[in-house]
Motif scaffolding. Structure first.
Motif, mmCIF file in Angstrom:
data_model
loop_
_atom_site.group_PDB
_atom_site.id
_atom_site.type_symbol
_atom_site.label_atom_id
_atom_site.label_comp_id
_atom_site.label_asym_id
_atom_site.label_seq_id
_atom_site.Cartn_x
_atom_site.Cartn_y
_atom_site.Cartn_z
ATOM 1 N N VAL A 1 6.847 -33.611 17.595
ATOM 2 C CA VAL A 1 5.785 -34.383 16.940
ATOM 3 C C VAL A 1 4.742 -34.816 17.970
ATOM 4 C CG1 VAL A 1 5.291 -36.567 15.770
ATOM 5 C CG2 VAL A 1 7.205 -35.142 15.008
ATOM 6 N N PHE A 2 5.225 -35.263 19.124
ATOM 7 C CA PHE A 2 4.320 -35.683 20.193
ATOM 8 C C PHE A 2 3.455 -34.519 20.659
ATOM 9 C CE2 PHE A 2 3.539 -36.086 24.784
ATOM 10 C CZ PHE A 2 2.819 -37.275 24.805
ATOM 11 N N GLN A 3 4.057 -33.344 20.828
ATOM 12 C CA GLN A 3 3.313 -32.180 21.292
ATOM 13 C C GLN A 3 2.225 -31.755 20.303
ATOM 14 O OE1 GLN A 3 5.533 -28.558 21.368
ATOM 15 N NE2 GLN A 3 3.740 -27.318 21.852
ATOM 16 N N LEU A 4 2.585 -31.695 19.018
ATOM 17 C CA LEU A 4 1.675 -31.134 18.024
ATOM 18 C C LEU A 4 0.633 -32.128 17.532
ATOM 19 C CD1 LEU A 4 4.103 -29.019 15.794
ATOM 20 C CD2 LEU A 4 2.611 -28.214 17.629
ATOM 21 N N TRP A 5 1.005 -33.392 17.347
ATOM 22 C CA TRP A 5 0.131 -34.322 16.648
ATOM 23 C C TRP A 5 -0.427 -35.451 17.505
ATOM 24 C CZ3 TRP A 5 4.077 -34.553 12.091
ATOM 25 C CH2 TRP A 5 3.978 -33.367 11.345
ATOM 26 N N ILE A 6 0.127 -35.680 18.687
ATOM 27 C CA ILE A 6 -0.398 -36.725 19.569
ATOM 28 C C ILE A 6 -1.073 -36.095 20.789
ATOM 29 C CG2 ILE A 6 0.161 -38.731 20.986
ATOM 30 C CD1 ILE A 6 2.425 -39.344 19.065
ATOM 31 N N LYS A 7 -0.317 -35.309 21.526
ATOM 32 C CA LYS A 7 -0.898 -34.599 22.668
ATOM 33 C C LYS A 7 -1.751 -33.426 22.202
ATOM 34 C CE LYS A 7 0.525 -33.061 27.263
ATOM 35 N NZ LYS A 7 1.704 -32.794 28.144
ATOM 36 N N ARG A 8 -1.415 -32.902 21.026
ATOM 37 C CA ARG A 8 -2.148 -31.810 20.384
ATOM 38 C C ARG A 8 -2.217 -30.573 21.287
ATOM 39 N NH1 ARG A 8 -7.139 -33.258 16.860
ATOM 40 N NH2 ARG A 8 -6.104 -31.676 15.612
ATOM 41 N N ASP A 9 -1.079 -30.282 21.873
ATOM 42 C CA ASP A 9 -0.937 -29.082 22.693
ATOM 43 C C ASP A 9 -0.398 -27.975 21.787
ATOM 44 O OD1 ASP A 9 -0.381 -27.090 24.496
ATOM 45 O OD2 ASP A 9 1.188 -28.199 25.567
ATOM 46 N N ALA B 1 18.041 -35.491 7.776
ATOM 47 C CA ALA B 1 16.825 -35.991 8.430
ATOM 48 C C ALA B 1 16.234 -34.927 9.347
ATOM 49 C CB ALA B 1 17.142 -37.268 9.215
ATOM 50 N N GLY B 2 17.097 -34.251 10.106
ATOM 51 C CA GLY B 2 16.616 -33.189 10.983
ATOM 52 C C GLY B 2 16.032 -32.029 10.211
ATOM 53 N N ALA B 3 16.692 -31.633 9.123
ATOM 54 C CA ALA B 3 16.185 -30.525 8.307
ATOM 55 C C ALA B 3 14.846 -30.878 7.668
ATOM 56 C CB ALA B 3 17.206 -30.167 7.228
ATOM 57 N N LEU B 4 14.698 -32.133 7.230
ATOM 58 C CA LEU B 4 13.423 -32.566 6.645
ATOM 59 C C LEU B 4 12.310 -32.537 7.693
ATOM 60 C CD1 LEU B 4 11.818 -33.709 4.273
ATOM 61 C CD2 LEU B 4 12.563 -36.001 4.957
ATOM 62 N N ALA B 5 12.628 -33.018 8.903
ATOM 63 C CA ALA B 5 11.626 -32.981 9.977
ATOM 64 C C ALA B 5 11.228 -31.540 10.295
ATOM 65 C CB ALA B 5 12.184 -33.672 11.224
ATOM 66 N N TRP B 6 12.218 -30.654 10.354
ATOM 67 C CA TRP B 6 11.928 -29.236 10.611
ATOM 68 C C TRP B 6 11.037 -28.663 9.514
ATOM 69 C CZ3 TRP B 6 12.974 -25.073 7.475
ATOM 70 C CH2 TRP B 6 12.718 -23.808 8.021
ATOM 71 N N PHE B 7 11.322 -28.990 8.262
ATOM 72 C CA PHE B 7 10.547 -28.460 7.140
ATOM 73 C C PHE B 7 9.095 -28.918 7.215
ATOM 74 C CE2 PHE B 7 8.891 -28.962 2.800
ATOM 75 C CZ PHE B 7 8.988 -27.648 2.353
ATOM 76 N N ILE B 8 8.878 -30.212 7.500
ATOM 77 C CA ILE B 8 7.510 -30.737 7.569
ATOM 78 C C ILE B 8 6.741 -30.070 8.705
ATOM 79 C CG2 ILE B 8 6.140 -32.802 8.047
ATOM 80 C CD1 ILE B 8 8.330 -34.417 6.613
ATOM 81 N N LEU B 9 7.363 -29.971 9.869
ATOM 82 C CA LEU B 9 6.704 -29.346 11.015
ATOM 83 C C LEU B 9 6.430 -27.869 10.750
ATOM 84 C CD1 LEU B 9 8.828 -30.998 13.837
ATOM 85 C CD2 LEU B 9 6.373 -31.323 13.506
ATOM 86 N N ALA B 10 7.412 -27.169 10.172
ATOM 87 C CA ALA B 10 7.245 -25.737 9.907
ATOM 88 C C ALA B 10 6.153 -25.492 8.872
ATOM 89 C CB ALA B 10 8.570 -25.137 9.442
ATOM 90 N N GLN B 11 6.078 -26.335 7.845
ATOM 91 C CA GLN B 11 5.041 -26.169 6.829
ATOM 92 C C GLN B 11 3.656 -26.416 7.411
ATOM 93 O OE1 GLN B 11 6.618 -24.332 4.382
ATOM 94 N NE2 GLN B 11 5.195 -25.435 3.074
ATOM 95 N N TRP B 12 3.522 -27.446 8.237
ATOM 96 C CA TRP B 12 2.227 -27.711 8.857
ATOM 97 C C TRP B 12 1.802 -26.541 9.740
ATOM 98 C CZ3 TRP B 12 0.322 -28.308 13.855
ATOM 99 C CH2 TRP B 12 -0.949 -28.875 13.953
ATOM 100 N N LEU B 13 2.744 -26.025 10.525
ATOM 101 C CA LEU B 13 2.429 -24.888 11.386
ATOM 102 C C LEU B 13 2.075 -23.652 10.570
ATOM 103 C CD1 LEU B 13 5.052 -25.181 14.270
ATOM 104 C CD2 LEU B 13 2.575 -25.353 14.450
ATOM 105 N N ALA B 14 2.758 -23.460 9.445
ATOM 106 C CA ALA B 14 2.460 -22.301 8.602
ATOM 107 C C ALA B 14 1.037 -22.383 8.054
ATOM 108 C CB ALA B 14 3.473 -22.211 7.466
ATOM 109 N N LEU B 15 0.636 -23.564 7.605
ATOM 110 C CA LEU B 15 -0.723 -23.730 7.068
ATOM 111 C C LEU B 15 -1.781 -23.523 8.148
ATOM 112 C CD1 LEU B 15 -0.167 -26.849 4.770
ATOM 113 C CD2 LEU B 15 -0.536 -24.492 4.037
ATOM 114 N N VAL B 16 -1.562 -24.132 9.313
ATOM 115 C CA VAL B 16 -2.529 -23.999 10.404
ATOM 116 C C VAL B 16 -2.586 -22.558 10.908
ATOM 117 C CG1 VAL B 16 -3.055 -24.712 12.771
ATOM 118 C CG2 VAL B 16 -2.343 -26.410 11.094
ATOM 119 N N SER B 17 -1.419 -21.924 11.038
ATOM 120 C CA SER B 17 -1.378 -20.545 11.521
ATOM 121 C C SER B 17 -2.056 -19.592 10.541
ATOM 122 C CB SER B 17 0.073 -20.116 11.761
ATOM 123 O OG SER B 17 0.662 -20.886 12.783
#
Length: 259
Positions: free
Chosen positions: A147-155, A223-239
């Motif tokens: 989360v820090f990498q993608l949405w705060i540091k935005r790397d 909780a981990g699976a939900l976090a993975w799903f949210i991150l994966a969906q965001w990456l899929a849309l951006v990609s």
């Protein structure tokens, strides 16, 4: 790959994109705006009587930014976190980030353990509960780091790196909880075979102990699976937006993201 005739500026957009250091959403937005402006200027020049080749060359010359302009654009659109920590050296910033992540993970582990103690679930815990809590701490660290990498540091260099580890840790937690429950049940059956008169006491203790184990493991895994799903969906849309902006095939996109 044959480029669509209507998008004649794609090679130039790809060349510009390779020089960009912007986060993916801003990169996609700027590329779309640049392509729109290029096509609009080219069409205007065509109506003024220029040939297609001259109109295209004039549009590129007028609108495509040079490397220095792209560098300044990257500085202008740098994430707030990078602007705030620009005065720190790379080594010092790296240590600060890792220390903060370690402290946050330790805090979550302490709070989680305290909650289990308050619920009186650690009076007679399953031995498998401690590995579940430990791996849960690693899962929390993996999620926070991503989360820090993608949405705060935005790397967004290699954005999918580390994503699979979140799902793997979630599966490991769930597997440990289920395996621990089955092992405790097998051990209980072995004890009851030697001392059937203690069935009521031992069975009730096993039920409380392993219900806590399964509950904690299920909660952490979900909780981990939900976090993975949210991150994966965001990456899929951006990609997908990135792929469309550059006219890339999906397989070429994967190769581009891994470089």
């Amino acid at each position: 790959m044959t480029l669509p005739a209507a998008r004649i500026f794609l090679p130039d957009l790809r060349a510009v994109e390779r020089q960009m250091t912007l986060p993916l959403p801003e990169r996609v937005r700027i590329l779309r705006e640049l392509e729109f402006d290029l096509e609009e200027l080219r069409d205007r020049l065509l109506t003024q009587g220029l040939s297609a080749e001259d109109a295209q060359a004039r549009a590129l010359e007028a609108l495509v930014p040079d490397p220095e302009a792209l560098r300044q654009l990257g500085t202008l659109h740098a994430p707030l976190y990078l602007r705030a920590t620009r005065s720190l050296g790379d080594r010092r910033l790296w240590l600060l980030e890792r220390t903060a992540l370690g402290l946050a993970t330790g805090f979550v582990l302490v709070v989680g353990t305290a909650m289990l103690l308050r619920a009186d679930l650690l009076g007679d815990p399953s031995p498998f509960l401690w590995p579940v809590i430990g791996v849960g701490g690693l899962l929390f660290a993996a999620v926070i780091a991503k989360v820090f990498q993608l949405w705060i540091k935005r790397d967004h260099h290699r954005p999918r790196r580390g994503l699979a580890s979140i799902l793997t840790l979630s599966g490991l937690i769930l597997g440990t909880g289920i395996a621990g429950t089955l092992f405790d049940l097998y051990r209980l059956a072995a004890i009851l075979e030697r001392a059937p008169d203690r069935a009521a006491i031992l069975a009730s203790g096993w039920l409380v102990r392993d219900a806590a184990l399964l509950s904690v493991s299920l909660l952490l895994a979900l909780a981990g699976a939900l976090a993975w799903f949210i991150l994966a969906q965001w990456l899929a849309l951006v990609s997908d937006a990135y792929r469309r902006a550059l006219g890339l095939e999906p397989d070429l996109l994967w190769k581009r993201e891994e470089t």
